[in-house]
Design an enzyme around this catalytic site. Sequence first.
Site, PDB file in Angstrom:
ATOM      1  N   ASP A 175       0.842  -1.209   0.000  1.00 57.79           N
ATOM      2  CA  ASP A 175       0.000   0.000   0.000  1.00 57.79           C
ATOM      3  C   ASP A 175       0.873   1.254   0.000  1.00 57.79           C
ATOM      4  O   ASP A 175       0.559   2.241  -0.666  1.00 57.79           O
ATOM      5  CB  ASP A 175      -0.936  -0.014   1.220  1.00 57.79           C
ATOM      6  CG  ASP A 175      -1.801  -1.266   1.237  1.00 57.79           C
ATOM      7  OD1 ASP A 175      -2.368  -1.604   0.183  1.00 57.79           O
ATOM      8  OD2 ASP A 175      -1.898  -1.917   2.296  1.00 57.79           O
ATOM      9  N   HIS A 202      -5.246  -3.465   5.642  1.00 54.55           N
ATOM     10  CA  HIS A 202      -4.903  -3.786   4.255  1.00 54.55           C
ATOM     11  C   HIS A 202      -6.114  -4.343   3.508  1.00 54.55           C
ATOM     12  O   HIS A 202      -6.123  -5.495   3.093  1.00 54.55           O
ATOM     13  CB  HIS A 202      -3.737  -4.781   4.205  1.00 54.55           C
ATOM     14  CG  HIS A 202      -3.432  -5.244   2.816  1.00 54.55           C
ATOM     15  ND1 HIS A 202      -2.947  -4.402   1.840  1.00 54.55           N
ATOM     16  CD2 HIS A 202      -3.606  -6.444   2.203  1.00 54.55           C
ATOM     17  CE1 HIS A 202      -2.802  -5.066   0.706  1.00 54.55           C
ATOM     18  NE2 HIS A 202      -3.205  -6.313   0.904  1.00 54.55           N
TER      19      HIS A 202
HETATM   20  P1  NAI Z   1      -0.557 -18.163  -5.446  1.00 58.97           P
HETATM   21  O1  NAI Z   1      -1.764 -19.031  -5.473  1.00 58.97           O
HETATM   22  O2  NAI Z   1       0.131 -17.860  -6.725  1.00 58.97           O
HETATM   23  O3  NAI Z   1       0.531 -18.798  -4.466  1.00 58.97           O
HETATM   24  C1  NAI Z   1       0.208 -19.243  -3.203  1.00 58.97           C
HETATM   25  C2  NAI Z   1       1.135 -20.370  -2.833  1.00 58.97           C
HETATM   26  O4  NAI Z   1       0.772 -20.815  -1.515  1.00 58.97           O
HETATM   27  C3  NAI Z   1       1.028 -21.587  -3.771  1.00 58.97           C
HETATM   28  O5  NAI Z   1       2.304 -21.966  -4.244  1.00 58.97           O
HETATM   29  C4  NAI Z   1       0.429 -22.661  -2.882  1.00 58.97           C
HETATM   30  O6  NAI Z   1       0.882 -23.974  -3.187  1.00 58.97           O
HETATM   31  C5  NAI Z   1       0.924 -22.216  -1.520  1.00 58.97           C
HETATM   32  N1  NAI Z   1       0.190 -22.834  -0.426  1.00 58.97           N
HETATM   33  C6  NAI Z   1      -1.126 -23.175  -0.365  1.00 58.97           C
HETATM   34  N2  NAI Z   1      -1.386 -23.780   0.800  1.00 58.97           N
HETATM   35  C7  NAI Z   1      -0.229 -23.815   1.489  1.00 58.97           C
HETATM   36  C8  NAI Z   1       0.158 -24.328   2.754  1.00 58.97           C
HETATM   37  N3  NAI Z   1      -0.745 -24.925   3.551  1.00 58.97           N
HETATM   38  N4  NAI Z   1       1.428 -24.182   3.126  1.00 58.97           N
HETATM   39  C9  NAI Z   1       2.335 -23.571   2.332  1.00 58.97           C
HETATM   40  N5  NAI Z   1       2.037 -23.084   1.127  1.00 58.97           N
HETATM   41  C10 NAI Z   1       0.772 -23.220   0.713  1.00 58.97           C
HETATM   42  O7  NAI Z   1      -0.971 -16.806  -4.684  1.00 58.97           O
HETATM   43  P2  NAI Z   1      -0.156 -15.425  -4.620  1.00 58.97           P
HETATM   44  O8  NAI Z   1      -0.572 -14.552  -5.729  1.00 58.97           O
HETATM   45  O9  NAI Z   1       1.283 -15.733  -4.427  1.00 58.97           O
HETATM   46  O10 NAI Z   1      -0.779 -14.778  -3.274  1.00 58.97           O
HETATM   47  C11 NAI Z   1      -0.509 -15.368  -2.017  1.00 58.97           C
HETATM   48  C12 NAI Z   1      -1.259 -14.623  -0.919  1.00 58.97           C
HETATM   49  O11 NAI Z   1      -0.777 -13.288  -0.778  1.00 58.97           O
HETATM   50  C13 NAI Z   1      -2.760 -14.483  -1.174  1.00 58.97           C
HETATM   51  O12 NAI Z   1      -3.461 -14.727   0.020  1.00 58.97           O
HETATM   52  C14 NAI Z   1      -2.908 -13.041  -1.583  1.00 58.97           C
HETATM   53  O13 NAI Z   1      -4.208 -12.544  -1.324  1.00 58.97           O
HETATM   54  C15 NAI Z   1      -1.875 -12.392  -0.701  1.00 58.97           C
HETATM   55  N6  NAI Z   1      -1.467 -11.050  -1.121  1.00 58.97           N
HETATM   56  C16 NAI Z   1      -1.179 -10.146  -0.142  1.00 58.97           C
HETATM   57  C17 NAI Z   1      -0.791  -8.867  -0.449  1.00 58.97           C
HETATM   58  C18 NAI Z   1      -0.454  -7.904   0.638  1.00 58.97           C
HETATM   59  O14 NAI Z   1      -0.274  -6.724   0.332  1.00 58.97           O
HETATM   60  N7  NAI Z   1      -0.324  -8.301   1.889  1.00 58.97           N
HETATM   61  C19 NAI Z   1      -0.689  -8.430  -1.849  1.00 58.97           C
HETATM   62  C20 NAI Z   1      -0.941  -9.459  -2.801  1.00 58.97           C
HETATM   63  C21 NAI Z   1      -1.348 -10.719  -2.439  1.00 58.97           C
END
Ligand code: NAI
Length: 338
Positions: A175, A202
């Site tokens: 952000d 957030h």
């Molecule tokens: P993605 O689906 O591409 O990757 C998520 C990864 O987590 C996958 O490789 C999956 O296998 C893994 N995963 C699922 N269950 C798991 C477990 N029990 N233990 C370990 N790994 C596990 O998703 P992406 O785009 O990488 O986003 C990840 C998270 O980050 C989402 O919740 C998203 O909303 C959040 N996010 C947060 C932001 C922030 O500003 N704080 C900004 C953008 C995304």
Amino acid sequence: HNLNMEENNSCSLMSSNCRLKGGAPGFKVAILGAAGGIGQPLSMLMKINPLVSVLHLYDVVNTPGVTADISHMDTGAVVRGFLGQKQLEDALIGMDLVIIPAGVPRKPGMTRDDLFNINAGIVKTLCEAIAKSCPKAIVNLISNPVNSTVPIAAEVFKRAGTYDPSRLLGVTMLDVVRANTFVAEVLGLDPREVDVPVVGGHAGITILPLLSQVKPPSSFTPKEIEYLTDRIQNGGTEVVEAKAGAGSATLSMAYAAVKFADACLRALRGDAGIIECAYVDSKVTELPFFASKVRLGRSGVEEILPLGPLNDYEREGLEKAKKELAVSVEKGVSFARK
Ligand code: NAI
């Protein structure tokens, strides 16, 4: 000890301060969710970070490939991969910093809260393992909805008897990164010269940019304030819609996560005057968690800075943000206590 010996685990069993080649202190960092859209570029960027001596990559899928790939980069950090829950506790032993981008991202039309049902359980499992394997590690929590997952993590750590509020940080750096970029655009400045405090939480209206406190000191027309506030609050949705079903922000998030993790590591090393925004256990408002500027040090959050003077527009935004935040915090706490 020789960090080049992959099979030599003595390094990851030490409490801290592994030495990089040449004697510089290095830290041990684990990334949970390392094979994901954020996890992969984040892992790559942490492999380049000179403060990292050991990098553990954990996911439930695809970590062998990501680890093999990243381990060929000729930078200092030793990389080890861990696959599936059986290897989770090993991935975490001895870590100084744990970064968590595990969980599902948004698709068009979804709010961050729509991710709660899946991600809440993932965060709970991961934090239970942290409490066992590296209770003193600094935790950077990225998984959404951050407004609720940080309270979940706190409850898990409380139950395990390991909760230290100064070591649990919800990552709201994206952000700030967006705010700096959009404000710089309006002011016609280089974004690297701009600093916009973003407080609250957030998600949507809980993301509260304090445009009255922008550095360098700047004034905006009411129209610019409306435009900037709206764009900063909905920057995530802008990316979700542009990706049209292929996920949410990953590259800018990996950049923001590394910027934040690097600040935490410099603080751990003992650098002074490190101040960043983060969503933490806080007494800045009557809510138990709130994002604001915090001063980082060797033990994590060493001081939570006051919000500073707000104008009428920001005070109104703050009241709206607090209403939504209270609900999100309560949702996380009651999930974790179930
Ligand atoms: P993605 O689906 O591409 O990757 C998520 C990864 O987590 C996958 O490789 C999956 O296998 C893994 N995963 C699922 N269950 C798991 C477990 N029990 N233990 C370990 N790994 C596990 O998703 P992406 O785009 O990488 O986003 C990840 C998270 O980050 C989402 O919740 C998203 O909303 C959040 N996010 C947060 C932001 C922030 O500003 N704080 C900004 C953008 C995304």
